[in-house]
Design a protein around this motif. Structure first.
Motif, mmCIF file in Angstrom:
data_model
loop_
_atom_site.group_PDB
_atom_site.id
_atom_site.type_symbol
_atom_site.label_atom_id
_atom_site.label_comp_id
_atom_site.label_asym_id
_atom_site.label_seq_id
_atom_site.Cartn_x
_atom_site.Cartn_y
_atom_site.Cartn_z
ATOM 1 N N ILE A 1 0.823 -1.197 0.000
ATOM 2 C CA ILE A 1 0.000 0.000 0.000
ATOM 3 C C ILE A 1 0.865 1.258 0.000
ATOM 4 O O ILE A 1 0.541 2.246 -0.651
ATOM 5 C CB ILE A 1 -0.948 -0.033 1.209
ATOM 6 N N LEU B 1 0.581 4.487 -2.560
ATOM 7 C CA LEU B 1 0.281 5.848 -2.113
ATOM 8 C C LEU B 1 1.423 6.821 -2.366
ATOM 9 O O LEU B 1 1.192 8.003 -2.628
ATOM 10 C CB LEU B 1 -0.058 5.848 -0.618
ATOM 11 N N MET C 1 -10.701 3.884 0.142
ATOM 12 C CA MET C 1 -9.614 2.915 -0.009
ATOM 13 C C MET C 1 -10.174 1.513 -0.244
ATOM 14 O O MET C 1 -9.714 0.792 -1.134
ATOM 15 C CB MET C 1 -8.705 2.919 1.214
ATOM 16 N N LEU D 1 -7.291 4.469 -6.988
ATOM 17 C CA LEU D 1 -7.584 5.119 -5.706
ATOM 18 C C LEU D 1 -7.994 6.577 -5.911
ATOM 19 O O LEU D 1 -8.956 7.045 -5.312
ATOM 20 C CB LEU D 1 -6.377 5.036 -4.777
#
Length: 157
Positions: A31, A35, A135, A79
């Motif tokens: 993750i 991000l 998310m 996302l």
């Protein structure tokens, strides 16, 4: 408990800043990499905070292709645009789903709205969707896309 987390963060920051020739799971996977694709230290810290890096290590071990920049870019795009992607999938077309197909380097015959529509419609109609965070919606979309027939796309999820 706090000492363990602090130790893990310090360790991951150190590993994240070390020069590496191979994929660094803390910096390049999980993750955190989705991000913060251009900031290895932030990715490592994010992975440590999320689950002490276990997801990043698992993805690097079981599916190292998920650590590539193409899949990270795809996950980040999903996302950032999940609301628009949902609308496009519901309509069966749209600029965001076309941008996703371009990002994944799909050929002209692949319609990602069609590919994901039944799986995502099932998720949207579930009780889980009603309380899902942005998310979790993006993760569900990514998972449905990964399980779908995208053999005509160069980016393998």
């Amino acid at each position: 408990m706090h000492r363990t987390i602090l130790f893990a963060v310090i360790l991951l920051v150190g590993l994240g800043s070390m020069p590496a020739k191979a994929v660094n799971p803390y910096r390049d996977c999980g993750i955190g990499a989705a991000l913060f694709p251009t900031n290895g230290t932030a990715a490592a810290i994010s992975n440590a905070i999320w689950d002490l890096g276990s997801t990043a290590i698992t993805s690097a071990t079981l599916s190292p292709e998920t650590c590539s920049s193409e899949t990270v870019d795809t996950a980040k795009f999903i996302l950032e645009t999940i609301d628009n992607l949902e609308s496009d999938v519901a309509r069966g077309e749209g600029e965001h789903v076309e941008a996703l197909a371009s990002l994944m380097q799909c050929d002209g015959t692949t319609n990602l709205a069609d590919v994901t529509s039944s799986g995502y419609a099932s998720f949207v109609s579930s009780e889980e969707y009603q309380s899902a965070s942005k998310m979790n919606k993006a993760l569900a979309f990514y998972g449905i896309l990964k399980a779908s027939d995208t053999r005509y796309c160069k980016t393998v999820l």
